[in-house]
Design an enzyme around this catalytic site. Structure first.
Site, PDB file in Angstrom:
ATOM      1  N   LEU A  19       0.813  -1.203   0.000  1.00  0.00           N
ATOM      2  CA  LEU A  19       0.000   0.000   0.000  1.00  0.00           C
ATOM      3  C   LEU A  19       0.850   1.257   0.000  1.00  0.00           C
ATOM      4  O   LEU A  19       0.549   2.223  -0.715  1.00  0.00           O
ATOM      5  CB  LEU A  19      -0.933  -0.003   1.222  1.00  0.00           C
ATOM      6  CG  LEU A  19      -2.158  -0.900   1.131  1.00  0.00           C
ATOM      7  CD1 LEU A  19      -2.746  -1.122   2.523  1.00  0.00           C
ATOM      8  CD2 LEU A  19      -3.215  -0.287   0.210  1.00  0.00           C
ATOM      9  N   ASP A  38      10.963   3.805   4.423  1.00  0.00           N
ATOM     10  CA  ASP A  38      10.813   2.371   4.661  1.00  0.00           C
ATOM     11  C   ASP A  38      12.056   1.878   5.395  1.00  0.00           C
ATOM     12  O   ASP A  38      13.188   2.162   4.981  1.00  0.00           O
ATOM     13  CB  ASP A  38      10.625   1.595   3.361  1.00  0.00           C
ATOM     14  CG  ASP A  38       9.986   0.240   3.603  1.00  0.00           C
ATOM     15  OD1 ASP A  38       8.772   0.105   3.342  1.00  0.00           O
ATOM     16  OD2 ASP A  38      10.686  -0.678   4.074  1.00  0.00           O
ATOM     17  N   ASP A  73      13.944   4.501  11.586  1.00  0.00           N
ATOM     18  CA  ASP A  73      12.827   3.897  12.310  1.00  0.00           C
ATOM     19  C   ASP A  73      11.926   5.002  12.839  1.00  0.00           C
ATOM     20  O   ASP A  73      12.281   5.702  13.790  1.00  0.00           O
ATOM     21  CB  ASP A  73      13.372   3.049  13.458  1.00  0.00           C
ATOM     22  CG  ASP A  73      12.282   2.324  14.234  1.00  0.00           C
ATOM     23  OD1 ASP A  73      11.088   2.528  13.931  1.00  0.00           O
ATOM     24  OD2 ASP A  73      12.633   1.556  15.148  1.00  0.00           O
ATOM     25  N   ILE A  74      10.746   5.151  12.239  1.00  0.00           N
ATOM     26  CA  ILE A  74       9.872   6.264  12.605  1.00  0.00           C
ATOM     27  C   ILE A  74       9.090   5.992  13.882  1.00  0.00           C
ATOM     28  O   ILE A  74       8.331   6.863  14.334  1.00  0.00           O
ATOM     29  CB  ILE A  74       8.920   6.623  11.441  1.00  0.00           C
ATOM     30  CG1 ILE A  74       8.247   5.393  10.820  1.00  0.00           C
ATOM     31  CG2 ILE A  74       9.707   7.359  10.359  1.00  0.00           C
ATOM     32  CD1 ILE A  74       7.050   4.889  11.540  1.00  0.00           C
ATOM     33  N   ASN A 100       1.624   4.808   7.346  1.00  0.00           N
ATOM     34  CA  ASN A 100       1.245   3.531   6.742  1.00  0.00           C
ATOM     35  C   ASN A 100       2.070   2.345   7.244  1.00  0.00           C
ATOM     36  O   ASN A 100       1.650   1.199   7.101  1.00  0.00           O
ATOM     37  CB  ASN A 100       1.384   3.650   5.218  1.00  0.00           C
ATOM     38  CG  ASN A 100       1.232   2.318   4.516  1.00  0.00           C
ATOM     39  OD1 ASN A 100       0.122   1.807   4.365  1.00  0.00           O
ATOM     40  ND2 ASN A 100       2.346   1.734   4.086  1.00  0.00           N
ATOM     41  N   TYR A 171      -2.586  -6.519  16.815  1.00  0.00           N
ATOM     42  CA  TYR A 171      -2.815  -5.680  15.636  1.00  0.00           C
ATOM     43  C   TYR A 171      -4.160  -4.953  15.724  1.00  0.00           C
ATOM     44  O   TYR A 171      -4.258  -3.758  15.431  1.00  0.00           O
ATOM     45  CB  TYR A 171      -2.770  -6.574  14.398  1.00  0.00           C
ATOM     46  CG  TYR A 171      -3.033  -5.897  13.079  1.00  0.00           C
ATOM     47  CD1 TYR A 171      -2.095  -5.056  12.498  1.00  0.00           C
ATOM     48  CD2 TYR A 171      -4.223  -6.129  12.389  1.00  0.00           C
ATOM     49  CE1 TYR A 171      -2.334  -4.452  11.275  1.00  0.00           C
ATOM     50  CE2 TYR A 171      -4.472  -5.538  11.162  1.00  0.00           C
ATOM     51  CZ  TYR A 171      -3.529  -4.694  10.606  1.00  0.00           C
ATOM     52  OH  TYR A 171      -3.767  -4.096   9.398  1.00  0.00           O
ATOM     53  N   LYS A 175      -4.630  -0.905  15.781  1.00  0.00           N
ATOM     54  CA  LYS A 175      -5.376  -0.225  14.728  1.00  0.00           C
ATOM     55  C   LYS A 175      -6.608   0.485  15.270  1.00  0.00           C
ATOM     56  O   LYS A 175      -7.037   1.520  14.715  1.00  0.00           O
ATOM     57  CB  LYS A 175      -5.766  -1.223  13.639  1.00  0.00           C
ATOM     58  CG  LYS A 175      -4.581  -1.684  12.788  1.00  0.00           C
ATOM     59  CD  LYS A 175      -3.846  -0.522  12.147  1.00  0.00           C
ATOM     60  CE  LYS A 175      -2.875  -0.960  11.058  1.00  0.00           C
ATOM     61  NZ  LYS A 175      -2.123   0.183  10.503  1.00  0.00           N
ATOM     62  N   THR A 205      -1.443  -7.451  -0.003  1.00  0.00           N
ATOM     63  CA  THR A 205      -0.060  -7.053   0.230  1.00  0.00           C
ATOM     64  C   THR A 205       0.658  -8.229   0.885  1.00  0.00           C
ATOM     65  O   THR A 205       0.073  -9.289   1.103  1.00  0.00           O
ATOM     66  CB  THR A 205       0.016  -5.831   1.159  1.00  0.00           C
ATOM     67  OG1 THR A 205      -0.448  -6.208   2.467  1.00  0.00           O
ATOM     68  CG2 THR A 205      -0.851  -4.680   0.643  1.00  0.00           C
TER      69      THR A 205
END
Length: 301
Positions: A19, A38, A73-74, A100, A171, A175, A205
């Protein structure tokens, strides 16, 4: 390249594949200059040997667009700060942030260990919060300096975050947290010219290829409904000035379908002028439940 994002600078996290890659390419096709973030890891968070961000940058440049890679690494303060700094140092501005990045460590709850919980919540939820925080700090400073932005943040939730998913407690919780973060950010940042929305995409994905294994082949019409590129047009629109006035909303996007999600709202209710007894509270609650619609089933239930 001319388009609805002409002149805008857009940051997309987790943009090396799936995505994120589709979003980065779609923004570039609409005229944006793109920071392609990334970390270059596998589905379980372990490092990959290649640099997917660099490949996406090369694709954008080959098509005549402008892009730069970012590999930090964000989900860390230094990484998130350098993400925003890369946009400002390279292009002199930041207009849109698309959060994302993510990965999976699926387990049933009784088998899920603390490290697997923390890792997924860190990447998905902290990995949304920190870039959002640093981008918002920049936009607040711009507003105070008399340069109010037309800024946009697009967060990535999931059907698992809206309805839950068996085997994905970590997860799903992360989310769901993204949705709540979106609502709070939309309310807090509106004064600085920032609109914040979230999408809950369904697409094929690396993370979902098993989930959508029975939908791998494109239909006879030639329209591959599970291609990640189907989600990107909505994300690009939400990242542009064309969506002025749209904030604090959550959308499902799959194939050619876009759905506005209504979220939690108050259903049947009753009030007692004094304190309930446990028995009264239970009887009243059962009566209220009889008037309420049944919740949608958890994915995989």
């Amino acid at each position: 390249m001319n388009g609805i994002c002409e002149g805008r600078v857009v940051v997309v996290t987790g943009a090396g594949r799936g995505l994120g890659r589709a979003h980065a390419l779609a923004f570039a096709a609409e005229g944006a200059r793109v920071v392609v973030n990334d970390l270059g890891v596998g589905l379980d968070g372990t490092p990959d040997a290649d640099s997917p961000a660099a490949r996406v940058v090369a694709e954008i440049r080959a098509a005549g667009g402008e892009a730069v890679a970012h590999g930090a690494d964000i989900a860390t303060t230094p990484g998130a700060a350098s993400l925003v700094r890369t946009a400002l140092d390279t292009y002199g501005r930041l207009d849109t942030l698309v959060n994302n990045a993510g990965f999976l460590r699926d387990r049933m709850l009784v088998n899920l260990d603390e490290e697997e919980w923390d890792a997924v919540v860190r990447v998905h939820l902290t990995g949304h919060f920190l870039p959002l925080k640093h981008a918002a700090a920049h936009w607040r400073a711009e507003t105070k300096a008399g340069r109010p932005p037309a800024a946009r943040i697009v967060n990535t939730s999931s059907g698992a975050g809206l309805l839950g998913a068996v085997g994905q407690g970590n997860y799903s919780a992360a989310k769901a947290g993204v949705v709540a973060l979106t609502l709070v950010a939309a309310a807090e940042l509106a004064r600085y010219g920032v609109q914040v929305n979230a999408v809950a995409p369904a697409a094929r994905t690396r993370m979902t290829e098993r989930t959508f294994a029975d939908r791998m082949a494109p239909p006879e019409t030639g329209f591959d409904t599970m291609a990640p590129e189907n989600v990107s047009p909505l994300v690009v629109w939400l990242g542009s000035t064309a969506c002025t006035g749209v904030t604090g909303r959550v959308f499902e996007a799959e194939g050619g379908r876009i759905t506005v999600m209504n979220g939690w709202h108050r259903g049947p209710t009753t009030t007692n002028p004094t304190r309930w007894t446990p028995t009264e509270a239970g009887e009243t609650t059962r009566a209220l439940l009889a008037k309420a619609p049944q919740p949608a089933p958890v994915y995989g239930q």
